[in-house]
Design a protein around this motif. Sequence first.
Motif, PDB file in Angstrom:
ATOM      1  N   VAL A  15       0.844  -1.194   0.000  1.00 18.69           N
ATOM      2  CA  VAL A  15       0.000   0.000   0.000  1.00 18.69           C
ATOM      3  C   VAL A  15       0.881   1.247   0.000  1.00 18.69           C
ATOM      4  N   VAL A  16       0.436   2.256  -0.745  1.00 16.74           N
ATOM      5  CA  VAL A  16       1.024   3.599  -0.706  1.00 16.74           C
ATOM      6  C   VAL A  16      -0.052   4.520  -0.153  1.00 16.74           C
ATOM      7  N   VAL A  17       0.271   5.227   0.928  1.00 12.69           N
ATOM      8  CA  VAL A  17      -0.690   6.088   1.604  1.00 12.69           C
ATOM      9  C   VAL A  17      -0.312   7.548   1.369  1.00 12.69           C
ATOM     10  N   LEU A  18      -1.240   8.344   0.882  1.00 10.34           N
ATOM     11  CA  LEU A  18      -1.010   9.785   0.735  1.00 10.34           C
ATOM     12  C   LEU A  18      -1.457  10.455   2.026  1.00 10.34           C
ATOM     13  N   SER A  19      -0.506  11.098   2.709  1.00  9.75           N
ATOM     14  CA  SER A  19      -0.769  11.630   4.043  1.00  9.75           C
ATOM     15  C   SER A  19      -0.365  13.098   4.128  1.00  9.75           C
ATOM     16  N   SER A  20      -0.644  13.689   5.276  1.00  7.00           N
ATOM     17  CA  SER A  20      -0.349  15.068   5.664  1.00  7.00           C
ATOM     18  C   SER A  20      -1.340  16.047   5.025  1.00  7.00           C
ATOM     19  N   ALA A  40      -2.316  16.472   1.067  1.00  5.83           N
ATOM     20  CA  ALA A  40      -3.109  15.327   0.591  1.00  5.83           C
ATOM     21  C   ALA A  40      -4.514  15.371   1.179  1.00  5.83           C
ATOM     22  N   GLY A  41      -4.622  15.742   2.468  1.00  2.27           N
ATOM     23  CA  GLY A  41      -5.931  15.804   3.110  1.00  2.27           C
ATOM     24  C   GLY A  41      -6.843  16.837   2.478  1.00  2.27           C
ATOM     25  N   ARG A  42      -6.281  17.997   2.109  1.00  2.00           N
ATOM     26  CA  ARG A  42      -7.113  19.064   1.544  1.00  2.00           C
ATOM     27  C   ARG A  42      -7.483  18.807   0.079  1.00  2.00           C
ATOM     28  N   LEU A  43      -6.563  18.260  -0.707  1.00  2.00           N
ATOM     29  CA  LEU A  43      -6.857  18.020  -2.131  1.00  2.00           C
ATOM     30  C   LEU A  43      -7.624  16.711  -2.338  1.00  2.00           C
ATOM     31  N   GLY A  44      -7.455  15.771  -1.422  1.00  2.00           N
ATOM     32  CA  GLY A  44      -8.333  14.616  -1.310  1.00  2.00           C
ATOM     33  C   GLY A  44      -8.480  13.743  -2.546  1.00  2.00           C
ATOM     34  N   GLU A  45      -9.717  13.282  -2.764  1.00  4.49           N
ATOM     35  CA  GLU A  45     -10.018  12.311  -3.827  1.00  4.49           C
ATOM     36  C   GLU A  45      -9.614  12.780  -5.224  1.00  4.49           C
ATOM     37  N   PRO A  46      -9.832  14.058  -5.601  1.00  2.00           N
ATOM     38  CA  PRO A  46      -9.406  14.475  -6.949  1.00  2.00           C
ATOM     39  C   PRO A  46      -7.907  14.261  -7.183  1.00  2.00           C
ATOM     40  N   LEU A  47      -7.089  14.567  -6.177  1.00  2.00           N
ATOM     41  CA  LEU A  47      -5.653  14.326  -6.311  1.00  2.00           C
ATOM     42  C   LEU A  47      -5.375  12.828  -6.377  1.00  2.00           C
ATOM     43  N   LEU A  48      -6.010  12.055  -5.496  1.00  2.00           N
ATOM     44  CA  LEU A  48      -5.798  10.605  -5.464  1.00  2.00           C
ATOM     45  C   LEU A  48      -6.114   9.971  -6.811  1.00  2.00           C
ATOM     46  N   ASN A  49      -7.234  10.318  -7.404  1.00  2.00           N
ATOM     47  CA  ASN A  49      -7.636   9.721  -8.690  1.00  2.00           C
ATOM     48  C   ASN A  49      -6.625  10.029  -9.793  1.00  2.00           C
ATOM     49  N   GLU A  50      -6.160  11.284  -9.826  1.00  2.00           N
ATOM     50  CA  GLU A  50      -5.167  11.670 -10.841  1.00  2.00           C
ATOM     51  C   GLU A  50      -3.830  10.958 -10.594  1.00  2.00           C
ATOM     52  N   VAL A  51      -3.452  10.801  -9.339  1.00  2.00           N
ATOM     53  CA  VAL A  51      -2.196  10.119  -9.004  1.00  2.00           C
ATOM     54  C   VAL A  51      -2.254   8.658  -9.430  1.00  2.00           C
ATOM     55  N   ARG A  52      -3.381   7.999  -9.150  1.00  2.00           N
ATOM     56  CA  ARG A  52      -3.522   6.588  -9.554  1.00  2.00           C
ATOM     57  C   ARG A  52      -3.336   6.424 -11.058  1.00  2.00           C
ATOM     58  N   GLU A  53      -3.932   7.327 -11.830  1.00  2.00           N
ATOM     59  CA  GLU A  53      -3.792   7.256 -13.289  1.00  2.00           C
ATOM     60  C   GLU A  53      -2.341   7.477 -13.716  1.00  2.00           C
ATOM     61  N   ALA A  54      -1.679   8.454 -13.058  1.00  2.00           N
ATOM     62  CA  ALA A  54      -0.290   8.767 -13.425  1.00  2.00           C
ATOM     63  C   ALA A  54       0.651   7.622 -13.062  1.00  2.00           C
ATOM     64  N   VAL A  55       0.446   7.017 -11.900  1.00  2.00           N
ATOM     65  CA  VAL A  55       1.298   5.884 -11.494  1.00  2.00           C
ATOM     66  C   VAL A  55       1.107   4.720 -12.465  1.00  2.00           C
ATOM     67  N   ALA A  56      -0.117   4.499 -12.885  1.00  2.00           N
ATOM     68  CA  ALA A  56      -0.402   3.398 -13.823  1.00  2.00           C
ATOM     69  C   ALA A  56       0.343   3.587 -15.148  1.00  2.00           C
ATOM     70  N   VAL A  90      -3.929   4.857  -1.567  1.00  2.00           N
ATOM     71  CA  VAL A  90      -5.087   5.350  -0.812  1.00  2.00           C
ATOM     72  C   VAL A  90      -4.732   6.647  -0.091  1.00  2.00           C
ATOM     73  N   LEU A  91      -5.778   7.366   0.334  1.00  2.00           N
ATOM     74  CA  LEU A  91      -5.601   8.511   1.229  1.00  2.00           C
ATOM     75  C   LEU A  91      -5.536   8.013   2.668  1.00  2.00           C
ATOM     76  N   SER A  92      -4.823   8.729   3.498  1.00  2.00           N
ATOM     77  CA  SER A  92      -4.780   8.370   4.919  1.00  2.00           C
ATOM     78  C   SER A  92      -6.184   8.454   5.514  1.00  2.00           C
ATOM     79  N   PRO A  93      -6.612   7.390   6.231  1.00  2.00           N
ATOM     80  CA  PRO A  93      -7.936   7.421   6.850  1.00  2.00           C
ATOM     81  C   PRO A  93      -7.923   7.991   8.267  1.00  2.00           C
ATOM     82  N   ILE A  94      -6.750   8.388   8.766  1.00  2.00           N
ATOM     83  CA  ILE A  94      -6.645   8.842  10.159  1.00  2.00           C
ATOM     84  C   ILE A  94      -7.319  10.209  10.303  1.00  2.00           C
TER      85      ILE A  94
END
Length: 413
Positions: free
Chosen positions: A332-337, A340-356, A370-374
């Motif tokens: 797992v790769v966790v986007l934290s701090s 990442a918390g403020r940009l949230g799902e839109p950033l996560l979705n774009e990152v997943r596509e870029a990593v792929a 994933v985003l940090s769930p804490i």
Amino acid sequence: MKRTSRDIRTANRYEVLRQIIATSPTSRQELAAATGLSLATVATLVGELLDLRMITEVGFEDSAGGRPRGLVAVNASGGALIGVDIAETYVHVELFDLGLNVLARAEEDMRPGESRPEQVVGHVAAAVGSVVAQAGVEAARVLGVGVSVPGQVDRTTGIAEYAPNWDWHDVPLLDLLSEYIAYPLYLDNPLRACAVAELWFGAARGHGDAVVVNLGTGVGAGLVLGSGLHRGVSNSAGEWGHTTLVLDGRLCHCGNHGCVETYVGAPGIMLNLRELSPQSPLLHPEDQTATIDALARGVAAHDPVAVKVVRDTARYLGAGISDLVNLLNPEVVVLSSWVAGRLGEPLLNEVREAVARHALKRPLAATEIVLSPIPTDPVCLGAATFALEGSLQSVGQRSAKRTLARSRTGPSS
């Protein structure tokens, strides 16, 4: 460095307490299965934790036809822990009970130019005093204060060796703090703190190999390898933010050019926005938080400039994360701090596509991003666990000294 039998005992005591905090109430048999320690060792360590009043007996559970199993649980009121998150733009402090539940919070803003060590220490001392007063805890109940500071740190000496964003070199931070704070102090950095928080309570829990990508003013990666925190030989592992992403690229505070941090840290994101739209109302030149908040709102409103800035940032971030995926093969790769918390799902979705687009298919297939769930500040939570670990170490040292003293004086009459 070779670990002594005392180091191993402290680590085992810490691991047993960690499992009890995570799964209270639990039995000694379940603890043995979860930690891989023998039942006899677990029974001894549980006895020590009971003596320290960190845990308590809470009755029995039925076992199919056999002897009922005794259950233990964390004694939440058995002590208090404080976690300090020193960041480039704020000092955030949280006070926890032994179950790692937040009892009080305090925050001090740090304006640009307020980064001299004595100024930072003043903010930390004020915030620590505030949380202790808010929670109304007695000083004797505070087991320790874990302090996270950006950059490279020496945990043994309490020295902040190098913080590039502040141009700190060999600052004796814990000595300075000890002039104002009477509790035991433990130093580390946010990469390790975030990784431990995710390992205990977040997206890395139950995973042997994880990378926690810390996205704030600075950038780095906390590494969990083989089910444990990976520090490196000089406690410097994870400085991924200072790996080269663009040859001859932007100048970084560390003195090199093209570092990951200069494209995906908060100041780098502001520069991405400035280069795309110099007059954008989304840009708050002296305020990182306001700019990132404005971008998040802009993406939610489908503002084309905000959408493009987040997409461009995710392209850089995805290229950097794909290196981590290829190199470390994490589960797992966790986007934290906070970024990442403020940009949230839109950033996560774009990152997943870029990593792929960049990562090799085999390691990528085994990795979840994933985003940090804490829900609380992960750095404070992780820093508090360093204080907990330190308090268990000091208990072990005191116990060893008592044993040595008894052996020298002979049995008491």
